[in-house]
Scaffold this motif. Structure first.
Motif, PDB file in Angstrom:
ATOM      1  N   TRP A   1      -5.845  -0.598  -4.438  1.00  0.00           N
ATOM      2  CA  TRP A   1      -6.434  -1.064  -3.184  1.00  0.00           C
ATOM      3  C   TRP A   1      -7.838  -0.506  -2.967  1.00  0.00           C
ATOM      4  O   TRP A   1      -8.678  -1.152  -2.329  1.00  0.00           O
ATOM      5  CB  TRP A   1      -5.538  -0.693  -2.011  1.00  0.00           C
ATOM      6  N   ALA A   2      -8.107   0.694  -3.478  1.00  0.00           N
ATOM      7  CA  ALA A   2      -9.420   1.315  -3.263  1.00  0.00           C
ATOM      8  C   ALA A   2     -10.450   0.891  -4.309  1.00  0.00           C
ATOM      9  O   ALA A   2     -11.648   1.098  -4.111  1.00  0.00           O
ATOM     10  CB  ALA A   2      -9.278   2.833  -3.279  1.00  0.00           C
TER      11      ALA A   2
ATOM     12  N   VAL B   1       0.867  -1.173   0.000  1.00  0.00           N
ATOM     13  CA  VAL B   1       0.000   0.000   0.000  1.00  0.00           C
ATOM     14  C   VAL B   1       0.903   1.221   0.000  1.00  0.00           C
ATOM     15  O   VAL B   1       1.626   1.477   0.970  1.00  0.00           O
ATOM     16  CB  VAL B   1      -0.929   0.009   1.233  1.00  0.00           C
ATOM     17  N   LYS B   2       0.899   1.949  -1.101  1.00  0.00           N
ATOM     18  CA  LYS B   2       1.683   3.176  -1.243  1.00  0.00           C
ATOM     19  C   LYS B   2       0.950   4.063  -2.237  1.00  0.00           C
ATOM     20  O   LYS B   2      -0.006   3.611  -2.878  1.00  0.00           O
ATOM     21  CB  LYS B   2       3.116   2.864  -1.676  1.00  0.00           C
ATOM     22  N   PRO B   3       1.344   5.321  -2.367  1.00  0.00           N
ATOM     23  CA  PRO B   3       0.576   6.231  -3.243  1.00  0.00           C
ATOM     24  C   PRO B   3       0.355   5.704  -4.660  1.00  0.00           C
ATOM     25  O   PRO B   3      -0.706   5.928  -5.237  1.00  0.00           O
ATOM     26  CB  PRO B   3       1.432   7.501  -3.260  1.00  0.00           C
TER      27      PRO B   3
ATOM     28  N   TYR C   1      -2.666   3.152  -4.380  1.00  0.00           N
ATOM     29  CA  TYR C   1      -3.903   3.495  -3.673  1.00  0.00           C
ATOM     30  C   TYR C   1      -5.135   3.143  -4.512  1.00  0.00           C
ATOM     31  O   TYR C   1      -6.107   2.601  -3.998  1.00  0.00           O
ATOM     32  CB  TYR C   1      -3.945   4.982  -3.322  1.00  0.00           C
TER      33      TYR C   1
END
Length: 154
Positions: A108-109, A100-102, A105
């Motif tokens: 994951w979202a 999970v990193k920018p 995102y």
């Protein structure tokens, strides 16, 4: 009868190849390092297969990646170093569970965003169909004419 037996034996002999399983390449001689390598192989995605680890895949590229993992572990790299090496070459997608990193995102979202869109569309559809507009005077007269004609037919 001998012809039948010959055909049956030929069928059995040639179909045995279908049950052949790929034998794993050269495992490390140190069992502890081999165990570390195998655990790491469970976390690396086969780049050819759909959502399968390189440990479970029989693809040629998966075999090559297993060999790379073993070589790096044999040279003394930690699992984190091997993971970083593979991510540098193939990107975060090579990991079965990306970090999970920018940059990830959205990845994951996306399930939650998809669910929100579906809920929004369902409620929007219900609100537009729930409140039907009342009939105008012309429509009301037309409806009564249709119903009266229907009564006369019966």
């Amino acid at each position: 009868m001998t012809r039948f037996v010959t055909i049956f034996l030929a069928f059995v002999i040639f179909s045995v190849q279908a049950f052949a399983v790929a034998v794993d390449d050269n495992p490390l001689e140190d069992p502890a390092k081999e165990a570390v390598a195998r655990e790491l192989m469970k976390e690396i995605r086969c780049l050819v297969c759909q959502n399968q680890s390189i440990e479970d895949s029989n693809a040629d590229l998966a075999r090559d990646l297993r060999q790379v993992v073993r070589e790096r572990i044999a040279l003394g790299d930690t699992p984190e170093n091997v993971r970083a090496y593979l991510v540098d070459r193939y990107g975060d997608w090579v990991l079965l569970e990306p970090p999970v990193k920018p940059q990830t995102y959205l990845l994951w979202a996306s399930p939650f965003l998809f669910l929100l869109v579906v809920v929004y569309l369902v409620f929007r559809r219900r609100s537009t169909t729930a409140g039907a507009a009342p009939l105008s005077a012309e429509e009301e007269a037309e409806l009564e004419a249709i119903l009266a004609a229907k009564e006369r037919e019966q």
